[in-house]
Design an enzyme around this catalytic site. Structure first.
Site, PDB file in Angstrom:
ATOM      1  CD  GLU A   7      -3.112   0.714   2.208  1.00 58.06           C
ATOM      2  OE1 GLU A   7      -3.474   1.609   2.790  1.00 58.06           O
ATOM      3  OE2 GLU A   7      -3.442  -0.494   2.420  1.00 58.06           O
ATOM      4  CG  ASP A 110      -2.233  -1.236   5.471  1.00 59.26           C
ATOM      5  OD1 ASP A 110      -1.102  -1.617   5.033  1.00 59.26           O
ATOM      6  OD2 ASP A 110      -2.477  -0.008   5.865  1.00 59.26           O
ATOM      7  CE1 TYR A 315      -3.310  -2.122   8.925  1.00 61.68           C
ATOM      8  CE2 TYR A 315      -5.269  -3.179   9.559  1.00 61.68           C
ATOM      9  CZ  TYR A 315      -4.552  -2.334   8.891  1.00 61.68           C
ATOM     10  OH  TYR A 315      -5.400  -1.562   7.908  1.00 61.68           O
TER      11      TYR A 315
END
Length: 696
Positions: A7, A110, A315
């Site tokens: 990303e 992601d 994350y």
């Protein structure tokens, strides 16, 4: 050759290093059988009305229901129109060349709804049909990336996730474009922006603000008695609340005349167990950082994202507070690693080894990602804000694996001259998780106060007695933490019982998007900060008044869509049915808004101070003369403060506004000043006399 698409460039570099793709090229890295490239967020998005041949705001063109939806390269605003972003075009060309040269693709965007959409829109726009697999990881540590590559998943496993992302994207387009255009056409005085989640969120803020503003504060009085026994001082409060001060004072005098003691009428003790908190999800972290550090939701997300990309935390865009069973084995190593961090060292000594609390382990409650954890890589040289957010996550982990806190709560009732008084005691029996930070009482919990041994029938001396003046409390204005809670639990506010039951755990927006929605309201000039509180601007209240009874502001409906999107993600619902519903809904609100009898704002008729002939056009961002030769203009946002219509009127008619407070200089310093119209019809600042009188 295999292509890998991340990303962001920073993530691509991490992956490339691990895979030995060390040769740098323009827009990608290569080596060891891999091309590693990247997007810059959303390179491709849904086309705008102009791409369908619809220019301007045309009532006849509404509602706009694209069939099919077109994809286009990201656009940027230039002059009066939009043009393709040259950086996006260049990187897309690189990605296209790489996809053409490879045999298969590994998707490393992601691991969430938006990450999936970023890749799939690029894939569809380039008309690519190469097979692809998915790298699904929760951390950017070397170990996590290696494990991810050892367990690549089939791209089709994430079709539900993509359909939910695409459904959300199209729904936002259908509602946002049509509602915004319809309201702008109906109002006829400027451009309005409405949105599927943005507008119900604005409605929450405005509703609370008006409840607070219109709240009628009532005074009342209570009697407080001060006592002492066994060298312990404590206070009791009357149950009765007097609406008349004199009655309260007369009662106080009677109590003072009729004896120096109160009688204990009941003593009730109970043990209360407070379970350890769960791990943070993103919204939980944002709420805590807003309360304790005064960070906005957007700031917290950016800091957490930075910590993730530096490999210090897992994350951050997660909606779960739990971890799966297989991650539990890693927890002792994380706790050991925190011994090397100065700010956590003391807290780690309070953890009971061999007796970790497993409450955070629940495979069924882990969504796309598990709750926020630190990694074994301990940070150094972070900024002050990064350190503070990191420590929040680290200390929450230590709290989560600690035992429950047990308290003894004692409720005591007293009687003095036939009037009832109460007091509460709280004693910590087992500190448990609260010993990690040493906070034994917080808002909404009992204050820690020891009481002497008391039993029914005891006579307690009254050392002092006073009348306390109190006021009823207005509904509190939303802080960002309060708003995030309201968005998270929007379903709980629904009046219909069955609807509320179905939506009780569903909010509006998602953990990953809520901060962006709040920022959008700031950018649209719909809300502003007043210290820690969020309050609507004139424009925000105007929009709320226009839409508050319309479907577009319905929190329940927005929560229902979030529920449907979750079902689409889990392959339990059909995205085409959802899109049809959204088209019907967009049509309904478009017609509703176009037909609404919008009361035109009672704007003053102001004559241009420069040409003295034209009537000024008043907009929310500018005030200007329609005569192009005269071209007098005044911006309404000055140094971060919105100039009110009343002040615009003062400036034009009297040459000077009232004192405008809280403006910010370029250096970030706050100052107060008048805006003054000079002889050449330009404006400048005027300062209060004897107050330093200098521009900061």
């Amino acid at each position: 050759m295999k292509a890998i698409i991340a990303e962001k460039p920073s993530v691509a570099r991490e992956i490339a290093t691990l895979l030995g793709a060390s040769e740098k090229k323009d827009g990608y890295l290569t080596g060891n059988g891999y091309f590693v490239t990247w997007a810059f967020g959303h390179l491709v998005g849904l086309a705008m009305p102009g791409d369908y041949g619809i220019s301007g705001f045309e009532k006849a063109a509404l509602p706009i229901l694209p069939n099919p939806f077109l994809l286009t390269v990201r656009k940027v605003k230039k002059d009066k129109g939009y043009t393709a972003d040259s950086g996006a075009l260049k990187q897309l060309k690189v990605i296209e060349q790489i996809f053409n040269q490879c045999n298969s693709i590994i998707v490393a965007t992601d691991a969430g709804r938006e990450g999936e959409l970023i890749f799939r829109y690029i894939y569809a726009h380039l008309k690519c049909n190469k097979p692809f697999e998915r790298l699904w990881i929760s951390s950017l540590t070397e170990k996590a990336i290696k494990q991810g590559f050892d367990n690549l998943k089939s791209g089709s496993d994430f079709d539900g996730l993509y359909q939910a992302a695409q459904g959300r994207s199209r729904a936002d387009w259908l509602v946002g474009i049509n509602a915004s255009q319809a309201l702008s056409i109906a109002a006829g005085n400027g451009v309005y922006s409405l949105g599927r989640v943005q507008t119900p969120t604005l409605a929450l803020i405005c509703k609370r603000y008006l409840e607070n503003k219109n709240f009628s504060v009532q005074k009342y009085w209570q009697i407080q008695l001060s006592h002492s026994k066994e060298f312990i001082d404590f206070k009791s409060l009357s149950i009765k609340k007097w609406e008349d001060r004199k009655q309260a004072e007369d009662t106080l005098k009677s109590i003072q005349r009729n004896g120096k003691s109160a009688t204990v009428t009941s003593v009730e003790s109970k043990n209360v167990t407070e379970p350890a908190p769960l791990l943070f999800d993103l919204t939980g972290l944002q709420k805590e950082a807003n309360k304790k550090l005064n960070l906005s939701a957007e700031e917290t997300l950016n800091i957490a994202q930075s910590l993730y990309e530096k490999k210090f935390i897992t994350y951050p865009r997660t909606g779960s507070k739990y971890i799966p069973e297989d991650v539990w084995a890693e927890i002792p190593n994380l706790v050991r690693a925190l011994q090397d961090r100065e700010t956590c060292k003391q807290a780690v000594t309070k953890v009971k080894w061999g007796r970790f609390n497993k409450r955070i382990v629940n495979d069924l409650r882990v969504t796309d990602h598990h709750g926020l954890l630190v990694t074994e890589k301990i940070p150094s040289a972070l900024s002050a804000k990064e350190n503070a957010v990191y420590d929040m996550i680290a200390l929450r982990l230590l709290e989560a694996i600690s035992g429950a806190c047990t308290k003894e709560i004692t409720d005591i009732a007293l009687e003095a001259l036939h009037y009832d008084f109460v007091l509460k005691g709280c004693k910590i029996l087992e500190p448990g998780w609260r010993s990690i930070k040493g906070y034994f009482s917080e808002e909404n919990t009992e204050p820690v106060q020891d009481l002497p041994e008391l039993k029914k029938g005891d006579e307690i001396k009254i050392k002092e007695s006073t009348v306390l003046e109190k006021t009823t409390k207005a509904p509190v204005l939303y802080t960002e933490a309060g708003l995030l809670s309201a968005m998270e639990s929007a379903g709980k506010q629904i009046e219909n019982n069955e609807e509320r039951k179905a939506l009780q755990n569903i909010g509006i927006g998602t953990p990953a998007t809520r901060s962006a929605i709040i920022e959008t309201l700031f950018n649209r000039n719909y809300i502003q900060r007043e210290k820690k509180s969020l309050i609507p601007t004139e424009k925000g209240l105007q929009v709320y008044e226009l839409v508050k009874n319309k479907k577009i502001a319905d929190v329940a409906m927005t929560a229902e869509w979030e529920l449907t999107l979750q079902k689409i993600e889990n392959n339990e619902s059909d995205v085409t049915v959802f899109q049809k519903e959204m088209e019907t809904y967009a049509t309904t609100i478009t017609n509703e808004l176009l037909e609404s009898a919008i009361a035109k704002e009672n704007l003053p008729q102001l004559t241009c101070p420069k040409c003295k002939s034209q009537k000024l056009i008043l907009r929310d961002k500018i005030v200007k003369c329609p005569d192009e030769v005269c071209n007098w203009i005044q911006f309404r946002n000055v140094c971060g403060v919105q100039v009110s219509i009343a002040d615009v009127e003062r400036l034009v008619n009297k040459g000077k506004t009232s004192l405008i407070k809280g403006m910010k200089s370029k250096a970030g310093k706050k100052f107060n000043a008048y805006i003054v119209l000079n002889e050449d019809y330009r404006t400048s600042f005027g300062f209060e006399k004897n107050k330093g009188g200098k521009h900061p």
